[in-house]
Design an enzyme around this catalytic site. Structure first.
Site, PDB file in Angstrom:
ATOM      1  N   ASN A  24       0.592  -1.179  -0.343  1.00 30.86           N
ATOM      2  CA  ASN A  24       0.197  -0.066  -0.134  1.00 30.86           C
ATOM      3  C   ASN A  24       0.951   1.472   0.166  1.00 30.86           C
ATOM      4  O   ASN A  24       0.806   1.898  -0.237  1.00 30.86           O
ATOM      5  CB  ASN A  24      -1.534   0.276   1.023  1.00 30.86           C
ATOM      6  CG  ASN A  24      -0.644  -0.277   2.341  1.00 30.86           C
ATOM      7  OD1 ASN A  24       0.298  -0.611   2.895  1.00 30.86           O
ATOM      8  ND2 ASN A  24      -1.639  -0.709   3.176  1.00 30.86           N
ATOM      9  N   LYS A 141      -5.457 -16.410   5.115  1.00 33.35           N
ATOM     10  CA  LYS A 141      -5.258 -15.095   5.202  1.00 33.35           C
ATOM     11  C   LYS A 141      -5.491 -14.959   3.970  1.00 33.35           C
ATOM     12  O   LYS A 141      -5.527 -15.201   2.462  1.00 33.35           O
ATOM     13  CB  LYS A 141      -3.342 -15.329   4.577  1.00 33.35           C
ATOM     14  CG  LYS A 141      -3.004 -14.272   3.314  1.00 33.35           C
ATOM     15  CD  LYS A 141      -2.353 -12.775   4.840  1.00 33.35           C
ATOM     16  CE  LYS A 141      -1.675 -11.449   3.902  1.00 33.35           C
ATOM     17  NZ  LYS A 141      -1.900 -10.629   5.228  1.00 33.35           N
ATOM     18  N   LYS A 226       5.458 -11.039   3.634  1.00 30.69           N
ATOM     19  CA  LYS A 226       6.398 -10.625   3.392  1.00 30.69           C
ATOM     20  C   LYS A 226       7.612  -9.827   4.072  1.00 30.69           C
ATOM     21  O   LYS A 226       9.361 -10.353   4.077  1.00 30.69           O
ATOM     22  CB  LYS A 226       6.781  -9.399   2.393  1.00 30.69           C
ATOM     23  CG  LYS A 226       6.137  -8.573   3.166  1.00 30.69           C
ATOM     24  CD  LYS A 226       6.545  -6.950   2.985  1.00 30.69           C
ATOM     25  CE  LYS A 226       5.691  -5.721   3.837  1.00 30.69           C
ATOM     26  NZ  LYS A 226       4.934  -6.283   4.526  1.00 30.69           N
ATOM     27  N   LYS A 288       5.984  -8.787  12.351  1.00 30.94           N
ATOM     28  CA  LYS A 288       6.972  -7.728  11.980  1.00 30.94           C
ATOM     29  C   LYS A 288       8.184  -7.946  12.737  1.00 30.94           C
ATOM     30  O   LYS A 288       9.136  -8.471  12.598  1.00 30.94           O
ATOM     31  CB  LYS A 288       6.572  -6.078  11.432  1.00 30.94           C
ATOM     32  CG  LYS A 288       5.814  -5.809  10.242  1.00 30.94           C
ATOM     33  CD  LYS A 288       5.086  -4.729  10.719  1.00 30.94           C
ATOM     34  CE  LYS A 288       4.160  -4.056   9.669  1.00 30.94           C
ATOM     35  NZ  LYS A 288       3.568  -4.941   8.698  1.00 30.94           N
TER      36      LYS A 288
HETATM   37  P1  ADP Z   1       1.776  -2.928   6.858  1.00 34.01           P
HETATM   38  O1  ADP Z   1       0.716  -2.546   6.526  1.00 34.01           O
HETATM   39  O2  ADP Z   1       3.208  -1.958   7.187  1.00 34.01           O
HETATM   40  O3  ADP Z   1       1.404  -4.258   6.907  1.00 34.01           O
HETATM   41  P2  ADP Z   1       0.038  -3.083   9.751  1.00 34.01           P
HETATM   42  O4  ADP Z   1      -1.470  -2.003  10.088  1.00 34.01           O
HETATM   43  O5  ADP Z   1       0.072  -4.643   9.653  1.00 34.01           O
HETATM   44  O6  ADP Z   1       1.392  -2.255   8.500  1.00 34.01           O
HETATM   45  O7  ADP Z   1       0.821  -3.018  11.013  1.00 34.01           O
HETATM   46  C1  ADP Z   1       1.086  -2.423  11.315  1.00 34.01           C
HETATM   47  C2  ADP Z   1       0.040  -1.789  12.831  1.00 34.01           C
HETATM   48  O8  ADP Z   1       0.767  -2.771  14.023  1.00 34.01           O
HETATM   49  C3  ADP Z   1       0.560  -0.189  13.607  1.00 34.01           C
HETATM   50  O9  ADP Z   1      -0.168   0.881  12.924  1.00 34.01           O
HETATM   51  C4  ADP Z   1      -0.650  -0.140  14.520  1.00 34.01           C
HETATM   52  O10 ADP Z   1      -1.835   0.360  14.786  1.00 34.01           O
HETATM   53  C5  ADP Z   1      -0.032  -2.031  14.540  1.00 34.01           C
HETATM   54  N1  ADP Z   1       0.626  -2.117  16.225  1.00 34.01           N
HETATM   55  C6  ADP Z   1      -0.090  -3.281  17.242  1.00 34.01           C
HETATM   56  N2  ADP Z   1       0.739  -3.666  18.147  1.00 34.01           N
HETATM   57  C7  ADP Z   1       1.752  -2.639  18.288  1.00 34.01           C
HETATM   58  C8  ADP Z   1       2.484  -2.135  19.081  1.00 34.01           C
HETATM   59  N3  ADP Z   1       2.944  -2.746  19.988  1.00 34.01           N
HETATM   60  N4  ADP Z   1       2.937  -0.827  18.278  1.00 34.01           N
HETATM   61  C9  ADP Z   1       3.246   0.064  17.924  1.00 34.01           C
HETATM   62  N5  ADP Z   1       1.620  -0.553  16.782  1.00 34.01           N
HETATM   63  C10 ADP Z   1       1.479  -1.954  16.897  1.00 34.01           C
HETATM   64 MG    MG Z   2       0.320  -5.813   7.803  1.00 30.07          MG
END
Ligand code: ADP
Ligand code: MG
Length: 335
Positions: A24, A141, A226, A288
């Site tokens: 994205n 997924k 990824k 992540k």
């Molecule tokens: P991406 O599109 O990069 O995969 P995601 O939305 O899947 O992003 O993952 C990032 C999100 O994880 C952040 O926007 C936040 O809302 C969430 N998140 C969950 N736990 C945490 C944490 N401990 N610290 C920071 N962000 C967190």
């Molecule tokens: Mg994600």
């Protein structure tokens, strides 16, 4: 910039950084999805990508492909009566081609503008998964567009799709998301990086293949995370820094709670504890942080988790969260 040399290395090998970012970044939900928009977003991405090069690193890039592979799935389905449908591994390969082209094209323009002399290699990447991975027993997924219940019923019966309802949004196809075991052709990717090329690889988590009887690789209907693949690539490339770009500037302890605390430095032992106490949800931050833990444990090197706006400052260590092999946690307030 003499602080570029904070990492000491043998001979004149430059430090290597691997960056992973979501699909994205190159196609946002609010966009129409036109080609022009995608080139413009790729151009914007090259601005933060060259920051890493300016910082003195060789660079390998792993991009996501969620929205892009979703669009291909719509094309496949719409053309069902005219062109034989293709499987998901082939669709992932297609996004590696189209996205690799757009990124390489705009990177070339950016490098020329900044008079940086580097080659770019966008590589089709097959990633091996285990056919016995439990993920194949329970597809989880969601991929592709949302469907009405009527259409979803038809697709489940006629096409044998597994689908789930996301309340309020509709029905989506779900596919297995097995753990990646290894990247085919890592050795070539390593040589390219050593030869100072910018490498785009493992796009969309890689083209999923499994090793069949007799050692033959076959594509399989699945998607691979990824971030996990980027962690394997970073390990294979002996990377000095693994950057996971997302939509938050830092990781927080007790995220979203009144006692939330932002972290600048997160030792891997504490990351593991936070993982065990469910501080990182499986659908977002979980993979992540897990991929970061895997990389730090395999290499003793560091992982930076941050967002695009903070990347430049994070490379100077004044933003982002660094997951490190040992030491104490360091907390900061969000500026
Ligand atoms: P991406 O599109 O990069 O995969 P995601 O939305 O899947 O992003 O993952 C990032 C999100 O994880 C952040 O926007 C936040 O809302 C969430 N998140 C969950 N736990 C945490 C944490 N401990 N610290 C920071 N962000 C967190
Ligand atoms: Mg994600």
């Amino acid at each position: 910039m003499n602080d570029r040399n904070t990492i000491s290395l043998d001979g004149d090998r430059k430090p290597v950084a691997v960056i992973a970012f979501g699909g994205n970044a190159l196609l946002r939900p609010q966009d129409h999805g036109t080609q022009e928009e995608q080139f413009t977003l790729a151009w914007k991405a090259t601005r933060w990508l060259v920051e890493i090069i300016h910082r003195g690193y060789e660079l390998a890039i792993v991009h996501g492909n969620g929205p892009q592979v979703g669009n291909i799935m719509i094309q496949v389905e719409e053309a069902f009566t005219k062109i034989p449908p293709q499987s998901l591994d082939v669709s992932v390969a297609q996004t590696q081609g189209s996205m690799g082209y757009m990124l390489a094209n705009q990177l070339r323009n950016r490098l020329n503008e900044e008079q940086l002399d580097k080659d770019i290699a966008a590589m089709l990447t097959q990633v091996v998964v285990d056919r016995e991975d439990p993920a194949f027993d329970r597809p989880s997924k969601p991929v592709g567009p949302y469907y009405t219940a009527y259409r979803a019923n038809l697709l489940m019966q006629e096409a044998g799709w597994e689908m789930v309802e996301e309340p309020g949004r509709g029905w989506r196809k779900v596919v297995p998301s097995p753990k990646p075991l290894r990247i085919l052709g890592s050795r070539l990717l390593k040589r390219l990086v050593e030869d100072r090329a910018i490498v785009v690889a493992g796009g969309g988590g890689g083209i999923p293949v499994y090793e069949d009887v007799g050692g033959y690789y076959r594509g399989v209907e699945a998607v691979i995370d990824k971030d996990y693949v980027a962690s394997i690539l970073a390990t294979d490339l002996d990377a000095d820094l693994f950057i996971v770009l997302t939509n938050v500037p830092m990781i927080a302890e007790h995220y979203g709670r009144p006692n939330q605390k932002w972290l600048r430095t997160l030792p891997v032992a504490q990351a593991r504890e936070m993982m065990a106490s469910n501080q990182f949800p499986p659908g977002s931050m979980g993979p992540k942080v897990q991929s970061a833990i895997d990389f730090v444990e395999a290499t003793g090197k560091e992982v930076l988790i941050t967002d695009a706006d903070s990347l430049k400052k994070a490379l100077e260590r004044s933003a982002g969260t660094f997951i490190v092999a040992d030491g104490e946690p360091e907390y900061v307030s969000l500026q």
